[in-house]
Scaffold this active site. Structure first.
Site, PDB file in Angstrom:
ATOM      1  N   LYS A 189       0.789  -1.220  -0.164  1.00 53.68           N
ATOM      2  CA  LYS A 189      -0.140  -0.083   0.063  1.00 53.68           C
ATOM      3  C   LYS A 189       0.898   1.317  -0.073  1.00 53.68           C
ATOM      4  CE  LYS A 189      -1.942   2.884   1.891  1.00 53.68           C
ATOM      5  NZ  LYS A 189      -1.672   4.284   1.566  1.00 53.68           N
ATOM      6  N   VAL A 226      -7.658   2.593   3.988  1.00 55.54           N
ATOM      7  CA  VAL A 226      -7.259   1.311   3.268  1.00 55.54           C
ATOM      8  C   VAL A 226      -6.006   0.647   3.889  1.00 55.54           C
ATOM      9  CG1 VAL A 226      -6.468   0.559   0.872  1.00 55.54           C
ATOM     10  CG2 VAL A 226      -8.519   1.977   1.202  1.00 55.54           C
ATOM     11  N   GLY A 227      -4.916   1.734   4.282  1.00 51.46           N
ATOM     12  CA  GLY A 227      -3.917   0.912   5.068  1.00 51.46           C
ATOM     13  C   GLY A 227      -4.347   0.426   6.285  1.00 51.46           C
ATOM     14  N   GLU A 265       9.891   1.235  10.825  1.00 52.21           N
ATOM     15  CA  GLU A 265      10.913   2.247  10.913  1.00 52.21           C
ATOM     16  C   GLU A 265      10.235   3.656  11.054  1.00 52.21           C
ATOM     17  OE1 GLU A 265      12.932   4.992   9.766  1.00 52.21           O
ATOM     18  OE2 GLU A 265      13.354   4.060   8.057  1.00 52.21           O
ATOM     19  N   CYS A 299      14.259  10.476   7.333  1.00 54.07           N
ATOM     20  CA  CYS A 299      14.190  10.248   8.833  1.00 54.07           C
ATOM     21  C   CYS A 299      15.460  10.064   9.425  1.00 54.07           C
ATOM     22  CB  CYS A 299      13.095   9.041   8.884  1.00 54.07           C
ATOM     23  SG  CYS A 299      14.228   7.703   8.032  1.00 54.07           S
ATOM     24  N   GLU A 398       9.900  15.802  14.873  1.00 52.15           N
ATOM     25  CA  GLU A 398      10.575  15.902  13.816  1.00 52.15           C
ATOM     26  C   GLU A 398      10.199  17.053  12.799  1.00 52.15           C
ATOM     27  OE1 GLU A 398       9.583  12.114  11.604  1.00 52.15           O
ATOM     28  OE2 GLU A 398      11.685  11.819  11.068  1.00 52.15           O
TER      29      GLU A 398
HETATM   30  P1  ADP Z   1       3.107  11.100   6.520  1.00 50.67           P
HETATM   31  O1  ADP Z   1       2.456  11.668   7.766  1.00 50.67           O
HETATM   32  O2  ADP Z   1       4.365  11.661   6.700  1.00 50.67           O
HETATM   33  O3  ADP Z   1       2.430  11.298   5.207  1.00 50.67           O
HETATM   34  P2  ADP Z   1       2.266   8.477   7.741  1.00 50.67           P
HETATM   35  O4  ADP Z   1       3.059   8.110   8.358  1.00 50.67           O
HETATM   36  O5  ADP Z   1       0.823   9.228   8.025  1.00 50.67           O
HETATM   37  O6  ADP Z   1       3.291   9.702   7.033  1.00 50.67           O
HETATM   38  O7  ADP Z   1       2.104   7.567   6.169  1.00 50.67           O
HETATM   39  C1  ADP Z   1       3.011   6.790   5.696  1.00 50.67           C
HETATM   40  C2  ADP Z   1       1.944   5.530   5.141  1.00 50.67           C
HETATM   41  O8  ADP Z   1       1.061   5.028   6.192  1.00 50.67           O
HETATM   42  C3  ADP Z   1       1.010   6.102   4.173  1.00 50.67           C
HETATM   43  O9  ADP Z   1       1.018   4.905   3.103  1.00 50.67           O
HETATM   44  C4  ADP Z   1      -0.329   6.230   4.723  1.00 50.67           C
HETATM   45  O10 ADP Z   1      -1.194   6.004   3.686  1.00 50.67           O
HETATM   46  C5  ADP Z   1      -0.337   4.861   5.630  1.00 50.67           C
HETATM   47  N1  ADP Z   1      -1.166   5.201   6.757  1.00 50.67           N
HETATM   48  C6  ADP Z   1      -1.741   6.333   7.271  1.00 50.67           C
HETATM   49  N2  ADP Z   1      -2.550   6.151   8.264  1.00 50.67           N
HETATM   50  C7  ADP Z   1      -2.535   4.940   8.392  1.00 50.67           C
HETATM   51  C8  ADP Z   1      -3.369   4.026   9.369  1.00 50.67           C
HETATM   52  N3  ADP Z   1      -4.093   4.484  10.407  1.00 50.67           N
HETATM   53  N4  ADP Z   1      -3.001   2.761   9.236  1.00 50.67           N
HETATM   54  C9  ADP Z   1      -2.162   2.290   8.279  1.00 50.67           C
HETATM   55  N5  ADP Z   1      -1.634   2.997   7.301  1.00 50.67           N
HETATM   56  C10 ADP Z   1      -1.866   4.168   7.417  1.00 50.67           C
END
Ligand code: ADP
Length: 494
Positions: A189, A226-227, A265, A299, A398
């Protein structure tokens, strides 16, 4: 397909997702826009996958793990991943243009995001081929007589890979290729801002390799749900994730119900301890450059510079000179070393943190805003803040921007205490004329990795991971491969 190919090199990527061996749009055909951060223009669209698409992809990965020979046929996996390396090489220039289009990464610094991950596919194919999956642990005394024990390393099962936008192709490869080589099936994803580095990877797997249907799936989506669905699904055995600590916590919590193996990570707030005997002219220009390359969206960036009070002004002057002369601009121009932030949201977050630092008493040495000559595109000036309170927000959160904070210290013990004064523990750096002194300081830093005198800790052959709230587990090295394997001990007659 709405491929937009212009004289600047902007190139839209694959719209379709890869689910169960088929390149496909989501059932309703919904898409979302992908912006080019240097022009703020829509470069094209990606498929806006749904929770149902994700469920189908997980089902396909589960079926492929259970019903195909993928998990057992090492030679076939080696064949497929060798094909993948060759296919990525053939598509290299297309992938580079797509990367610059969706990230805004300067063309001059794309090597680590294109050539390196392609080389890593070959590395993991070789590493996996030569790995010892069965180890004789010898004969052990037991109350029931002697027992020989063998250790068998086996794939974990279905691996969900959730990736961020800062180095998208690199992390898509780093999170999925060792998992595949170890015999797992995978659902990737990609991040919302960089869907094409994932969907192009899916297209290449589908069109140019023999990887069987269901073994590798890519679901793009504009929705965090979706994640989240991937990280909660009981059919998924493991999640590998790179991204923010906040999202890492959510993923860990979502996996708790099924005690999912989780490799994280996460964020960092790395300190660079510059000792009083250091060669400032070697250490500090490099420190300033590292803060600006990739627009600070890294990071492991040592974004907190700790300077000895005895040489404080001297150090600030060197950092200031480098930052004021750093080539910021259009990522397609070969001399550019710093492009835009990836989005306006990210730029506003960076500018907000700079403001909070100034409100907390920091002194602005250079930068602090939007470059006046770059009104279009999400550009941010290289920014140096001095006299930063180590407890203030800008020293604790960060930033993910081209920003360095400087804090003075009196003794080596003070420097170590300031360096360790965050929730993070990803990386660190020490500079000194005395390598033994620097090594002793490096050992006291509560981080997973440390660079001494610019000698990088980071590379595929060495484990990389964070302590404290910067992560769980390791990428790279043999440790990084074993993360995608379960360790089974079998007791048997002598
Ligand atoms: P940023 O805030 O820097 O965009 P994130 O850590 O939020 O980075 O996002 C990294 C990844 O995690 C992306 O692919 C995002 O779609 C996904 N993501 C965001 N929220 C969730 C969640 N609650 N569960 C799983 N994946 C998520």
């Amino acid at each position: 397909m709405t491929t937009a190919e212009t004289e600047t090199g902007v190139l839209a990527g694959e719209q379709r997702m890869l689910i169960d061996g088929e390149l496909q749009l989501t059932s309703g055909g919904a898409t979302f826009d992908v912006l080019h951060p240097a022009s703020e223009q829509v470069a094209g669209q990606a498929s806006d996958g749904t929770i149902e698409d994700m469920a189908r992809a997980i089902g396909a990965a589960r079926r492929a793990f259970v019903t195909t020979d993928w998990s057992r046929d090492l030679d076939f996996r080696y064949h497929c991943l060798t094909q993948l390396a060759q296919a990525l090489e053939r598509n290299k220039e297309r992938l580079r243009r797509i990367l610059i289009t969706e990230v805004g990464c300067p063309v001059a610094v794309t090597g680590s995001q294109i050539e390196s991950p392609i080389a890593e596919v070959t590395h993991w194919a070789e590493h996996g081929k030569n790995f010892d999956y069965l180890i004789d642990n010898g004969v052990h005394d037991t109350p029931l007589g002697p027992a020989r024990r063998k250790i068998h390393y086996e794939p974990v099962g279905v691996v969900g890979a959730i990736t961020p936008w800062n180095v998208p192709l690199y992390l898509n490869i780093a999170e999925t290729v060792p998992a595949l080589m170890a015999g797992n099936t995978v659902v990737l994803k990609p991040a919302q801002l960089t869907p094409w580095s994932g969907s192009e990877y899916g297209r290449i797997v589908a069109d140019e390799t023999d990887i069987p249907a269901g073994v590798f799936n890519v679901v793009t989506s504009n929705a965090n749900d979706v994640g989240a669905a991937l990280s909660a699904d009981p059919r998924v055995d493991m999640i590998t994730f790179t991204g923010s600590t906040a999202t890492g916590r959510a993923i860990l919590a979502a996996g708790a119900a099924t005690v999912k193996k989780t490799l994280l990570e996460l964020g960092g707030k790395s300190a660079h301890i510059v000792l009083d005997d250091a060669d400032f002219n070697a250490a500090l220009p490099m420190a300033a450059m590292m803060a600006c390359v990739m627009s600070g969206q890294s990071c492991i960036l040592p974004s907190r510079i700790l300077l000895p009070r005895s040489r404080y002004d001297e150090g600030i002057e060197i950092l200031k000179t480098t930052m004021e002369n750093f080539p910021v601009g259009d990522p397609w121009t070969p001399g550019t070393m710093q492009g835009p932030q990836i989005s306006e949201t990210q730029r506003q977050k960076v500018l907000g943190l700079i403001r909070s630092g100034l409100d907390a008493g920091a002194r602005l040495i250079t930068g602090g805003g939007i470059p006046p000559d770059l009104p279009v595109g999400y550009y941010t000036q290289p920014t140096l803040l001095a006299d930063v309170d180590p407890d203030s927000l800008i020293a604790q959160e960060e930033i993910f921007g081209p920003v360095l904070t400087v804090t003075g210290y009196d003794t080596d013990d003070d420097a170590v205490a300031i360096a360790n004064n965050t929730i993070y523990g990803l990386s660190g750096e020490v500079s000194s004329a005395d390598v033994d002194r620097a090594f002793a300081i490096a050992c006291r830093m509560r981080t997973g990795n440390v660079t001494i005198n610019g000698k990088s800790h980071f590379g595929i052959g060495s484990p990389f991971g964070g302590t404290k709230q910067s992560g769980l587990g390791y990428r790279n090295g043999d440790e990084g491969y074993k993360e995608y394997l379960e360790t089974k001990t079998i007791g048997m007659p002598e």
